[in-house]
Every structure is written in C-alpha cells, then in structure tokens.
Design an enzyme around this catalytic site. Structure first.
Site, PDB file in Angstrom:
ATOM      1  N   GLY A   1       0.813  -1.200   0.000  1.00 55.37           N
ATOM      2  CA  GLY A   1       0.000   0.000   0.000  1.00 55.37           C
ATOM      3  C   GLY A   1       0.844   1.244   0.000  1.00 55.37           C
TER       4      GLY A   1
ATOM      5  CD  GLU B   1       0.971   3.416  -3.367  1.00 57.76           C
ATOM      6  OE1 GLU B   1       1.932   2.621  -3.257  1.00 57.76           O
ATOM      7  OE2 GLU B   1       1.129   4.630  -3.521  1.00 57.76           O
TER       8      GLU B   1
ATOM      9  CD  GLU C   1       4.174  -1.379  -1.617  1.00 57.52           C
ATOM     10  OE1 GLU C   1       4.131  -2.296  -0.774  1.00 57.52           O
ATOM     11  OE2 GLU C   1       3.699  -0.252  -1.429  1.00 57.52           O
TER      12      GLU C   1
ATOM     13  CD  GLU D   1      10.816 -13.051   3.181  1.00 56.70           C
ATOM     14  OE1 GLU D   1      10.370 -14.181   3.415  1.00 56.70           O
ATOM     15  OE2 GLU D   1      11.548 -12.434   3.980  1.00 56.70           O
TER      16      GLU D   1
END
Length: 149
Positions: A43, A59, A63, A114
């Site tokens: 986010g 987002e 991302e 990760e």
C-alpha cells in the site's frame, strides 16, 4: 516513507490491500522505515482525486505488480510514532481493503523486499507491523463471506 513525512503538520492518508488467492493472503516485508523488515500489506499514499479503493489498487500494482478487484473496505488503522519528548515523528491513517487477485505474479522491489502468500494459520509466526493481525482477521472473514456469495 520520504523525509517530508517525518514530523508532519498533519496526518497522511494511505490505503493498503490484503490480496487473496486460493485461500492465502499476500504479505510483503517492508523494505523501508517505518517497520523495515516487518511483514505488512502492500500500500501507500492516497493521491489527490483518487478514491481509497483506487489508491489501494494502484499501490498494489506499483509496489508488487499484481492486479486485483475490490471485495471491501476494512477498519482504518492509525499509526502514530512519537519521539521521547512527545513530538509526532509519523502519523499515517491507513484504509486497508480486502481484494481478490486477478493477475500478475508478485515481485519484490524497494518497498517490498520479501513476498509471501500465507494462510491464516501462518500469520502467528511472522514478524508483523502493529495491528496487522487484527486487520488480517477481518480481511479473512470478509474474503470468506465474499467467496460464499
């Protein structure tokens, strides 16, 4: 979080997403402070003119490269970090959403170092950002209700 977000004069508004795929939720270990190394939801900041849902989906794609469809809005989370003298170092209000995976395989990057798809029982063993366990409980319930429709 960029430098301009330290010691803010007002709270920042952000949106995040609990992405569900095959009974698992996508979590990302944060690549930047605050909470660097802790698992959280993808986010970021809501931009002017965006709805909370639009920001959450944008987002997510920016991302980790995943596209999804909205299931619903969850309870907001307010993160306030103070200095020992009481000054507010960070203040972010996050609107988390439950979403269903549509396409894209998640990838790591500067903000998500990760990535894991986890079951509800896996959550207890992960180092997570404050309040995430409660948000994930709500998200799993909403996802299960949506799957029954």
């Amino acid at each position: 979080m960029t430098r301009d977000r330290f010691y803010p004069t007002r709270p920042f508004l952000a949106a995040s997403v609990a992405v569900f795929r095959d009974g698992r939720v996508l979590l990302a270990a944060r690549g930047k402070p605050p909470g660097e190394g802790l698992f959280s939801l993808p986010g970021g900041q809501v931009e002017t003119g965006e709805t909370l849902g639009e920001a959450a989906l944008r987002e997510l794609h920016e991302e980790v490269g995943v596209k999804a469809k909205l299931i619903g809005l969850l309870s907001p989370v307010e993160l306030i970090e103070r200095e020992p003298d009481g000054r507010v170092k960070h203040h972010v209000v996050i609107a988390p959403h439950a979403v269903r995976w549509v396409s894209g395989e998640p990838r790591t990057g500067p903000e998500a170092r990760e990535i894991r798809w986890v079951t509800q029982s896996d959550i207890a063993d992960l180092p997570m950002t404050p309040g995430l366990a409660g948000i994930l409980d709500l998200a799993f319930r909403l996802e299960q209700q949506d799957a029954c429709r």
